[in-house]
Design an enzyme around this catalytic site. Structure first.
Site, PDB file in Angstrom:
ATOM      1  N   LYS A  66       4.840  -2.522   0.821  1.00  0.00           N
ATOM      2  CA  LYS A  66       4.322  -2.767   2.168  1.00  0.00           C
ATOM      3  C   LYS A  66       5.383  -3.453   3.032  1.00  0.00           C
ATOM      4  CE  LYS A  66      -0.481  -3.570   0.709  1.00  0.00           C
ATOM      5  NZ  LYS A  66      -1.165  -2.568   1.544  1.00  0.00           N
ATOM      6  N   ASP A  77      -7.028  -8.761  -1.192  1.00  0.00           N
ATOM      7  CA  ASP A  77      -7.312  -7.387  -1.618  1.00  0.00           C
ATOM      8  C   ASP A  77      -8.306  -7.357  -2.790  1.00  0.00           C
ATOM      9  OD1 ASP A  77      -6.911  -4.772  -0.888  1.00  0.00           O
ATOM     10  OD2 ASP A  77      -5.235  -4.431  -2.252  1.00  0.00           O
ATOM     11  N   ASP A 136       0.826   2.519  -3.138  1.00  0.00           N
ATOM     12  CA  ASP A 136       0.037   1.577  -2.345  1.00  0.00           C
ATOM     13  C   ASP A 136      -1.404   2.048  -2.179  1.00  0.00           C
ATOM     14  OD1 ASP A 136      -0.444  -0.746  -0.925  1.00  0.00           O
ATOM     15  OD2 ASP A 136       0.171   0.116   1.000  1.00  0.00           O
ATOM     16  N   GLU A 138      -3.596   2.150  -4.480  1.00  0.00           N
ATOM     17  CA  GLU A 138      -3.892   1.752  -5.855  1.00  0.00           C
ATOM     18  C   GLU A 138      -5.346   1.395  -6.084  1.00  0.00           C
ATOM     19  OE1 GLU A 138      -4.485  -1.830  -3.943  1.00  0.00           O
ATOM     20  OE2 GLU A 138      -2.852  -0.425  -3.578  1.00  0.00           O
ATOM     21  N   ARG A 140      -8.101   2.858  -5.185  1.00  0.00           N
ATOM     22  CA  ARG A 140      -8.925   3.998  -5.603  1.00  0.00           C
ATOM     23  C   ARG A 140      -8.660   4.366  -7.061  1.00  0.00           C
ATOM     24  NH1 ARG A 140      -6.358   7.519  -0.910  1.00  0.00           N
ATOM     25  NH2 ARG A 140      -6.415   5.407  -0.067  1.00  0.00           N
TER      26      ARG A 140
END
Length: 287
Positions: A66, A77, A136, A138, A140
């Protein structure tokens, strides 16, 4: 009464959770799948509600790293996982008539020397193969294996919550949770609970045609589908692992954290969608 179990790396390897473990492999911190079970003292209900929450404890983006700007917020997150733990604490006190189990896959997404690379192919617990185009995306991947495990553990209805996509923030801003469902009755149950609790949610499309965006030449599906409809393609990805179980996906990326306080919420983590999930469980009516 709550029962808690933590599955560690070796147990997840035996279960074949390749999607979850692929995300975790770049970090020195080990992965964990937290399972919290509530069982009523007496019940004849055939319903078993499964709550699945994304628990990425810090998300650098991995090899698809990121931008530095704002990365300090990536400690949130795990807001979906935290919401499930908060909901289970309240459920244990309020004692609904149905069994409820929370499944919280916890990993750190880091760009270490062993990290998953763009182009890698992993095999999920369900047996589906996934081409990892962007590391990124990740959340799911870990949810895919957690949803499969929840179904294996007997969950008859599923709700997941995740800070999943920036695309949902573009679509709905910081006011509404994006709600996706493969079952109208389940969608209406969650929307009804959300409205009663004042947690704003907006139904989003989930047509099968969107799966075209996730085509892969090398695997059953890719983990991203390009820039268009990003929140929808993420939900379509998860739908593959929810199967025919009535399921609702809540994308809380725009609502899990508030940079400015509101009259009804303080600045910082919002706790969305704890209240909705608690009402969903406590007021569950058999159909």
């Amino acid at each position: 009464q709550l029962e808690c179990e933590v599955l560690e790396r070796e147990q997840m390897e035996k279960l074949g959770m390749g999607a979850l473990l692929g995300v975790a492999q770049g970090s020195a911190e080990p992965p964990a799948l937290i399972v919290v079970r509530y069982r009523p003292a007496q019940t004849d209900s055939k319903t078993h509600l499964g709550l699945v929450g994304k628990g990425v404890t810090f998300d650098t983006g991995g090899i698809s790293i990121k931008p530095a700007d704002g990365m300090e917020k990536m400690k949130y997150d795990m807001a979906g996982g935290a919401a499930m733990l908060g909901a289970m604490r309240a459920i244990a006190q309020l004692k609904p008539a149905i069994p409820v189990t929370a499944f919280i896959p916890c990993v750190e997404n880091m760009p270490g020397s062993r990290a998953q690379r763009p182009g890698d192919i992993v095999t999920a617990m369900s047996g589906k193969t996934i081409e990892v185009i962007n590391t990124d995306a990740e959340g799911r991947l870990i949810l895919a294996d957690a949803l499969t495990y929840a179904r294996q553990q007997g969950a008859t209805h599923l709700v997941d919550a995740a800070t999943l996509t920036g695309a949902i923030v573009v679509a709905l801003g910081h006011l509404n949770v994006g709600l996706f469902a493969n079952d109208e009755a389940m969608r209406d149950r969650v929307l009804g609970a959300a409205k009663a609790e004042g947690e704003r949610m907006w139904p989003m499309p989930l047509e099968d045609d969107y799966k075209e965006y996730l085509k892969s030449a090398f695997a059953d599906l890719a983990n991203v589908g390009g820039r268009f409809g990003g929140a929808v393609t993420a939900a379509i990805f998860l739908k593959e692992f929810a199967g025919d179980t009535p399921w609702v996906h809540l994308d809380i990326a725009g609502t899990a954290w508030l940079d400015e306080c509101k009259p009804f919420l303080a600045k910082g983590p919002s706790g969305v969608p704890v209240r909705t999930l608690v009402r969903l469980a406590t007021e569950w009516k058999e159909t």
